[in-house]
Design an enzyme around this catalytic site. Structure first.
Site, PDB file in Angstrom:
ATOM      1  N   GLU B  60      41.729   0.522  16.629  1.00 49.19           N
ATOM      2  CA  GLU B  60      42.784   1.070  17.489  1.00 49.19           C
ATOM      3  C   GLU B  60      42.234   1.639  18.784  1.00 49.19           C
ATOM      4  O   GLU B  60      42.807   1.455  19.858  1.00 49.19           O
ATOM      5  CB  GLU B  60      43.578   2.150  16.735  1.00 49.19           C
ATOM      6  CG  GLU B  60      44.485   1.609  15.631  1.00 49.19           C
ATOM      7  CD  GLU B  60      43.772   1.390  14.303  1.00 49.19           C
ATOM      8  OE1 GLU B  60      42.576   1.753  14.204  1.00 49.19           O
ATOM      9  OE2 GLU B  60      44.407   0.874  13.368  1.00 49.19           O
ATOM     10  N   HIS B 129      50.962   7.561   5.887  1.00 54.02           N
ATOM     11  CA  HIS B 129      51.760   6.435   6.392  1.00 54.02           C
ATOM     12  C   HIS B 129      53.229   6.820   6.575  1.00 54.02           C
ATOM     13  O   HIS B 129      54.092   5.949   6.631  1.00 54.02           O
ATOM     14  CB  HIS B 129      51.702   5.241   5.426  1.00 54.02           C
ATOM     15  CG  HIS B 129      50.407   4.496   5.433  1.00 54.02           C
ATOM     16  ND1 HIS B 129      49.254   5.012   4.907  1.00 54.02           N
ATOM     17  CD2 HIS B 129      50.086   3.266   5.914  1.00 54.02           C
ATOM     18  CE1 HIS B 129      48.267   4.119   5.055  1.00 54.02           C
ATOM     19  NE2 HIS B 129      48.743   3.061   5.660  1.00 54.02           N
TER      20      HIS B 129
END
Lengths: 313, 321
Positions: B60, B129
């Site tokens: 990322e 998440h």
């Protein structure tokens, strides 16, 4: 100058100009005219001089907080850089960036950076853009041996190889990550071995010789322009001053070590070979720097309301 | 108009902008050949080719840094963070670099970069998440942040985000992805920085965004005409005039969102409203947010932590009585 093989006189001019600038900034800092940290690159001047000479104006560059030499060698006007460092409204970034954050898109300068290693992704992105647009532009990113330990770099190395990006990873190995030697920060201090592990072609060069740096970088530039992908270059060099103005650079290094490297100064090497010519160039550059500083000191400071502009485009 | 899901609307927005501007390209994890974890990018590789829709490694920080470099080099990248939670490994690129470059450069370097992602809980995805992390990205200046609550806004705000010359964070929500709604056919653009009154009402203003808007609408159904629901849609820039007009009308305010309450949009708005509109208020600004614990896995625990229709209705009842 970028793009042509420079002469000894041109390299000397570039390096001695940078040295005069740093000496002048050191005085200004000591006299309280400079805010924040001042990261000098004394002893390493051959790296920016040699590397940027191999680039074209359109090529992208990102560098470190010690990167003002690269910005100047890339073609950004001395007056704009000096005014920025002095926090003037006329500065390259209107006094908002400062010494560590120099941006000049007209000369491909996509940022010097206050975070170790953080500009590497930016350069890879510029290289990706060049590739997507099918131009022969390339990107060069400068970082130090300390940045080798940042995860961001390793992510970028992998992607540069994966996408075959026209990017050059130029590592100034000056043996110290800020104040810590390689022996206390690098499990494997052989930079090129690490890079090869990612599939990067590598080269090691004498970072105290602008001709050696130029020759190594231009080879990587040709490969990149030909679509042959990225290269990792290690330039062996040494910072003869401290990490920043408040660090004398003596507590973690021996005097002998510093003196050994001082004797290898790229500037003194060329001064000897140029003789009389060097004296004249030295004087001209000294005056040019003095004039730029004098002018910047007389320039207006930013209006307070400027603090609130340019958060967004 | 055509009926489509939130995901299909995001896809339509991306398709619209890819077709419109050759400088737009997408980069992210599993977005090209796989079509995206949530199918947001399905079919785009086939339509636009491998130079426009690029699979990235699980890096990322690396691909967001690259997106910044591409944005500074004439492109208009759209980078997908599969989960907003994964953005935390790239915070240096997002907040120290992407968000600050235009300012640090004295306005020399605009950053036309869109980060698309999704967050939110209610699905047992647990602590890493399920988060709503918008407040982290709002705390520092320099990022625009949008959180559409329905398919039409998803398509229209996607277009505005990509066309904007600033970095924009576009946050979807797992619970919204399968929801269907009417979306204008053809070119559709919803401006950034404009809230929407989704339910008019007279006695209580509920300020919300993203999936919590839907919960608020359900909760308000028993108080017909009394609850005004403001969907902020964009958190930066904030549509203060819509907020102010509604507060002046109802004199009671509840801020409801799924993110944790401490140092949140709700606590920020409560502060701003009390500072700027104190005399308009008939009582304190109230908040319904996630409890300040990590998001737990078991449904009984998760429901205890996240806002629910029941909890929202109870708070509305209390404030209206």
């Amino acid at each position: 100058m970028p793009g042509e093989t420079p002469t000894a006189a041109q390299f000397f001019r570039r390096m001695i100009g940078l040295r005069h600038l740093e000496n002048a900034l050191t005085e200004l800092s000591a006299a309280g005219h400079l805010r924040g940290s001042l990261h000098l690159c004394q002893g390493q001047e051959a790296c920016p001089a040699g590397a940027c000479a191999a680039l074209q104006k359109e090529d992208a560059l990102t560098a470190t907080y010690r990167g003002h030499g690269y910005v100047l060698a890339k073609g950004t006007a001395l007056e704009l850089v000096v005014a920025e460092i002095l926090g003037r409204a006329t500065g390259l970034c209107k006094g908002k960036g400062g010494k560590m954050h120099l941006f000049d898109p007209e000369h491909g300068v996509l940022g010097t950076n206050g975070i170790v290693g953080a500009g590497v992704g930016t350069a890879c992105g510029a290289a990706l853009a060049a590739k997507l647009e099918k131009t022969d532009r390339i990107a060069l990113t400068v970082f130090g041996d300390g940045a080798i330990n940042q995860g961001h770099l390793m992510e970028c190395w992998n992607m540069a190889v994966l996408y075959r990006l026209p990017v050059i990873f130029f590592c100034e190995n000056n043996l110290y990550s800020e104040m810590t030697p390689l022996s206390r920060s690098h499990g494997n201090p052989v930079m090129t071995e690490r890079a090869r592990g990612f599939g990067l072609p590598t080269a090691t060069t004498d970072g105290n010789d602008p001709f050696a740096v130029y020759a190594t970088v231009i080879e990587a530039v040709v490969r990149a322009r030909n679509g042959d992908g990225p290269t990792f270059i290690e330039a062996l060099t040494y910072r003869t001053t401290g990490h920043y103005q408040a660090d004398p650079g003596t507590s973690y290094r021996t005097k002998e070590e510093v003196e050994t490297w001082r004797a290898r100064s790229p500037i003194e090497r060329l001064r000897q070979s140029l003789g009389e010519e060097a004296t004249a160039i030295d004087q001209e550059e000294n005056e040019r720097v003095a004039k730029a500083i004098e002018r910047a000191l007389a320039d207006p400071v930013p209006a307070p309301e400027e603090a609130f502009t340019a958060v967004f485009a | 108009m055509s009926t489509m899901t939130f995901v299909q609307a995001c896809n339509a927005g991306l398709r619209q902008e890819l077709a419109r501007d050759p400088d737009v390209f997408l980069i992210g994890e599993d977005i090209a050949h796989y079509g995206g974890m949530f199918r947001v990018t399905e079919g785009l590789l086939e339509q636009f080719g491998a130079d426009r829709v690029i699979d990235s490694p699980i890096s990322e920080s690396g691909f967001l840094g690259m997106a910044l470099g591409a944005a500074l080099s004439g492109k208009r990248p759209v980078a997908e963070l599969m989960f907003i939670d994964f953005g935390l490994v790239a915070m240096d690129q997002i907040l120290n670099n992407i968000a600050k470059t235009h300012y640090m450069s004295g306005g020399r370097c605009p950053v036309p970069l869109t980060i698309i992602t999704q967050g939110g809980g209610y699905r047992g995805a647990a602590a890493q998440h399920s988060q709503m992390l918008e407040a982290l990205f709002l705390h520092l200046p320099g990022l625009m942040v949008v959180l559409p609550s329905n398919p039409s806004d998803a398509k229209g705000l996607m277009a505005s985000a990509i066309r904007n010359d600033n970095p924009v964070l576009f946050i979807g929500h797992k619970q919204l992805f399968a929801k269907k709604g009417e979306v204008p056919a053809g070119e559709h653009v919803v401006p950034l920085g404009k809230a929407a009154i989704v339910e008019p009402g007279s006695d209580l203003t509920v300020i919300s965004y993203s999936y919590t808007v839907e919960l608020a609408i359900q909760a308000a159904s028993e108080f017909a005409g009394r609850v005004e629901i403001v969907d902020l849609r964009t958190l930066n820039p904030l549509d203060w005039s819509t907020i102010e007009a509604s507060v002046r009308k109802t004199h009671r305010v509840l801020v409801a969102h799924e993110a944790h309450g401490r140092c949140s949009v709700a606590s920020d708005l409560a502060g701003q409203i009390q500072l700027r509109l104190f005399d308009e208020l008939d009582g304190p600004v109230e908040m319904v947010c996630a409890a300040d614990v990590p998001i737990p896995y078991a449904v009984e625990l998760e429901n205890e932590v996240l806002p629910t229709t029941k909890r929202l209705a109870a708070k509305m009842r209390e404030m209206l009585s």
